[in-house]
Every structure is written in C-alpha cells, then in structure tokens.
Design an enzyme around this catalytic site. Structure first.
Site, mmCIF file in Angstrom:
data_model
loop_
_atom_site.group_PDB
_atom_site.id
_atom_site.type_symbol
_atom_site.label_atom_id
_atom_site.label_comp_id
_atom_site.label_asym_id
_atom_site.label_seq_id
_atom_site.Cartn_x
_atom_site.Cartn_y
_atom_site.Cartn_z
ATOM 1 N N ASN A 57 -10.535 -3.401 24.400
ATOM 2 C CA ASN A 57 -11.791 -3.196 25.122
ATOM 3 C C ASN A 57 -12.830 -2.725 24.105
ATOM 4 O O ASN A 57 -12.763 -1.591 23.647
ATOM 5 C CB ASN A 57 -11.576 -2.144 26.221
ATOM 6 C CG ASN A 57 -12.872 -1.753 26.909
ATOM 7 O OD1 ASN A 57 -13.916 -2.370 26.695
ATOM 8 N ND2 ASN A 57 -12.816 -0.722 27.740
ATOM 9 N N LYS A 94 -15.886 -2.111 24.515
ATOM 10 C CA LYS A 94 -16.947 -1.286 25.108
ATOM 11 C C LYS A 94 -18.314 -1.756 24.584
ATOM 12 O O LYS A 94 -18.481 -2.943 24.312
ATOM 13 C CB LYS A 94 -16.679 0.194 24.847
ATOM 14 C CG LYS A 94 -15.253 0.578 25.296
ATOM 15 C CD LYS A 94 -14.997 2.038 25.361
ATOM 16 C CE LYS A 94 -13.562 2.285 25.839
ATOM 17 N NZ LYS A 94 -13.232 3.690 25.949
ATOM 18 N N HIS A 110 -12.864 0.435 35.109
ATOM 19 C CA HIS A 110 -12.699 1.316 33.945
ATOM 20 C C HIS A 110 -13.329 2.677 34.257
ATOM 21 O O HIS A 110 -14.357 2.746 34.932
ATOM 22 C CB HIS A 110 -13.348 0.686 32.714
ATOM 23 C CG HIS A 110 -12.985 1.428 31.466
ATOM 24 N ND1 HIS A 110 -13.598 2.601 31.113
ATOM 25 C CD2 HIS A 110 -12.030 1.197 30.530
ATOM 26 C CE1 HIS A 110 -13.050 3.063 29.992
ATOM 27 N NE2 HIS A 110 -12.092 2.215 29.619
ATOM 28 N N GLU A 148 -15.154 4.563 32.654
ATOM 29 C CA GLU A 148 -16.570 4.700 32.281
ATOM 30 C C GLU A 148 -17.478 4.008 33.303
ATOM 31 O O GLU A 148 -18.605 4.445 33.518
ATOM 32 C CB GLU A 148 -16.772 4.150 30.851
ATOM 33 C CG GLU A 148 -16.146 5.104 29.832
ATOM 34 C CD GLU A 148 -15.566 4.448 28.602
ATOM 35 O OE1 GLU A 148 -15.909 3.292 28.305
ATOM 36 O OE2 GLU A 148 -14.751 5.106 27.918
ATOM 37 N N GLU A 202 -5.107 4.709 32.527
ATOM 38 C CA GLU A 202 -5.881 5.327 31.453
ATOM 39 C C GLU A 202 -6.320 6.724 31.883
ATOM 40 O O GLU A 202 -7.353 6.873 32.556
ATOM 41 C CB GLU A 202 -7.131 4.497 31.149
ATOM 42 C CG GLU A 202 -6.851 3.083 30.696
ATOM 43 C CD GLU A 202 -8.007 2.509 29.882
ATOM 44 O OE1 GLU A 202 -7.766 2.105 28.744
ATOM 45 O OE2 GLU A 202 -9.146 2.503 30.365
ATOM 46 N N GLY A 250 -10.899 8.093 24.206
ATOM 47 C CA GLY A 250 -11.869 8.370 23.148
ATOM 48 C C GLY A 250 -11.856 9.809 22.661
ATOM 49 O O GLY A 250 -12.759 10.227 21.945
ATOM 50 N N SER A 275 -6.630 6.567 23.531
ATOM 51 C CA SER A 275 -6.333 6.967 22.146
ATOM 52 C C SER A 275 -5.048 6.369 21.593
ATOM 53 O O SER A 275 -4.316 7.039 20.861
ATOM 54 C CB SER A 275 -6.330 8.501 22.030
ATOM 55 O OG SER A 275 -7.597 9.026 22.379
HETATM 56 P P1 13P Z 1 -9.786 4.671 23.318
HETATM 57 O O1 13P Z 1 -8.616 3.829 22.806
HETATM 58 O O2 13P Z 1 -10.967 4.629 22.413
HETATM 59 O O3 13P Z 1 -9.332 6.046 23.675
HETATM 60 O O4 13P Z 1 -10.267 3.970 24.674
HETATM 61 C C1 13P Z 1 -9.348 3.627 25.638
HETATM 62 C C2 13P Z 1 -10.017 2.823 26.669
HETATM 63 O O5 13P Z 1 -10.842 3.320 27.406
HETATM 64 C C3 13P Z 1 -9.687 1.392 26.765
HETATM 65 O O6 13P Z 1 -10.211 0.820 27.896
#
Ligand code: 13P
Length: 252
Positions: free
Chosen positions: A9, A11, A96, A98, A168, A174, A214
């Site tokens: 992803n 982002k 997601h 976010e 997740e 992150g 992560s």
């Molecule tokens: P990170 O791997 O940067 O923690 O993000 C995970 C994520 O949100 C994947 O959709």
C-alpha cells in the site's frame, strides 16, 4: 487452499517519476525472480493506469487504495468500481484505518464497497483492526468481530471466498511498533473462527488473512510463519524495492 499474498500500500507517496521508477524496479524484480507468493500493489489511483501499462503481462496485481460506494454521477473526487475495471485494475483496499480516521469511513460504507467490487468481479482487500485505546481496554476481539460482521457477513459463502482480509492494528501502523507474532496470530485465528462459525470451516480455510502494521524485512518471516497469517499488507516498506522484495522472499 489459502493464497499467500504480499500487498504493498503506497499510500500518498511518490511523484510521477518516483512511481515510474518503483514500478520499473518491481517489474524487473518480479520478472527475474521466482515468487513464493502473490504480489499486489496499491499505488495512488492517479498512477493505476501507468502501473497497469508498465506491469502488463507481469506477475503483479494492481489495486487501488479506495473506491467509491457510488456507481457514477455527481460525486466529485470519487472513482467508481466500473472505472477501475475499465482500465484493468483488479481490486481495491476497503476500509483502511486511515480512510476511517480521516475520511469518516465506517463498516457500513465498507459493506457497500466490498459488495460492489465483488459484483464487478474485482477483489476487495477489507482492512480492519483496533485502536490503541481499544486494545488497552481489552476490547480488540469485540471490535474486530463487529467490524468483520458489519462489513462482510451480508455476503454469501461464494462471495466471501473472494475477499481478502487484512488485520491492521491501528497502533502498529507507521509507528515502528509491530504486533508480536503471537498477538497477530491470536486475532487472525479469531477472525478465522468467526468466518468458520458463519460460513463453515471449508470456506474459512479458503480466505487469506493478511497482517499489516510495521512489517519489515527483519520481522516478516516470523509474522508470516504463524498458522493463520497468510501474508502482509505493507506500507512504508513497500516504497523501497530492496525492502519489499525481502518481505516477499520471507515466504521462501
Ligand atoms: P506500515 O507498514 O507503514 O506500518 O503501514 C501499514 C499499512 O497501513 C498498510 O496498509
């Protein structure tokens, strides 16, 4: 048989040239190496067409990070399932954290999006997971149960078999803080148990459940070796081919 999957992803990262570079590196890597799992990427929608063109006939599945719950019309800024389908995108992330946190997306929205993708023959990767407060208060099992039920349990058995789930935990996204393999396995087993109760064990055993939060080259192997973890949804580490390829190889 559950598919093993590593999905990236991106982002809201990379400009046009950066995206082109990463896609070219990904094409070269996937063409020149045996892949121990399916590889999916979800670049920003703006680059989906370029990704499809560059990766044409390659081994990488191109997804988007979100899709509209509406079919068409006056929905400024939105992209429909049919639009994705018309350029050969094969699916989308849905729900997601976010999108939930910054754009008010709920599981009711997710249910509509998942259904629309499936009706168009595309693959949803449905994301769920608890916040830090919810984990601290011990509510994580119930939170994930409720999310899964509202977003997915209106589907038929044939439909849900085509869904990929990504657990997740929000506190691990992150942050550099990964759920321990045991913490992740525990929730994955919980989700599979819910699927089994609703749809039967045979169906539950066909659904891939990915872990996200992560994941790095250093911890991927241990996470992926857990019984109910079928791969990863990778954020930051999907932006560098060296890291992403090592995570793919963690299945080897
Ligand atoms: P990170 O791997 O940067 O923690 O993000 C995970 C994520 O949100 C994947 O959709």
């Amino acid at each position: 048989m559950r598919k093993k999957i590593v999905a990236g992803n991106w982002k809201m990262n990379k400009d046009y040239v950066g995206a082109q570079q990463l896609l070219t590196q990904l094409l070269s890597y996937t063409n020149n190496n045996p892949l121990p799992c399916e590889v999916h990427i979800a670049p920003p929608s703006l680059y989906a067409m370029m990704a499809k063109d560059l990766l044409e006939n390659g081994k990488v599945t191109v997804l988007t990070q979100d899709v509209s719950e509406h079919n068409q019309g006056a929905y400024t800024g939105e992209i429909s399932v049919e639009m994705l389908k018309s350029i050969g995108v094969q699916g989308s992330l849905v729900g997601h954290s976010e999108r939930r946190q910054f754009h008010g997306e709920t599981d009711a929205h997710c249910a509509v999006k998942v259904k629309k993708l499936l009706e168009a023959g595309l693959t949803p990767i449905y994301c769920n997971g608890e916040t830090l407060e919810q984990r601290k208060s011990g509510a994580h099992f119930d939170v994930v149960k409720n999310q899964t039920e509202v977003a997915l349990f209106g589907l038929s058995a044939e439909e849900i078999k085509k869904v990929i789930i990504a657990y997740e935990p929000v506190w691990a996204i992150g942050t550099g803080e990964t759920a321990s393999p045991e913490q992740a396995q525990e929730i994955h087993a919980h989700i599979r148990q819910l699927l089994s109760q609703k749809y039967g064990n045979d169906v539950a055993q066909e659904i891939s459940i990915l872990y996200g939060g992560s994941v790095k080259p250093e911890n991927a192997k241990e996470i992926f070796s857990q019984k109910d973890i079928d791969g990863g949804l990778i954020g930051g580490a999907a932006l560098k081919i060296e890291d992403f390829s090592k995570i793919i190889e963690a299945f080897g």
